[in-house]
Design a protein around this motif. Structure first.
Motif: not given
Length: 61
Positions: A37, A41, A49-50, A53-54, A56-57
């Motif tokens: 991450g 960043e 970043k997207r 996030e995807q 990670s979820k």
């Protein structure tokens, strides 16, 4: 692993995406995933970043 983190932080966008995908097997390692991450960043790349996030979820389910 350091090689992949370097690709994420400094590589071409496509190489960075592939490196993030490869690091996905480590999503349960919170310290290592935090380093992924931080590398993302530092790039200021919204697409990466997207992706992070995807992943990670979806991988933490």
């Amino acid at each position: 692993m350091q090689f992949l983190l370097t690709l994420i932080a400094e590589g071409k966008p496509e190489d960075a995406k592939e490196a993030i995908d490869a690091m996905g097997i480590h999503v349960q390692d919170s310290v290592l995933w935090q380093r992924v991450g931080q590398a993302v960043e530092g790039r200021k790349d919204a697409a990466l970043k997207r992706l992070l996030e995807q992943m990670s979820k979806s991988l933490l389910r």
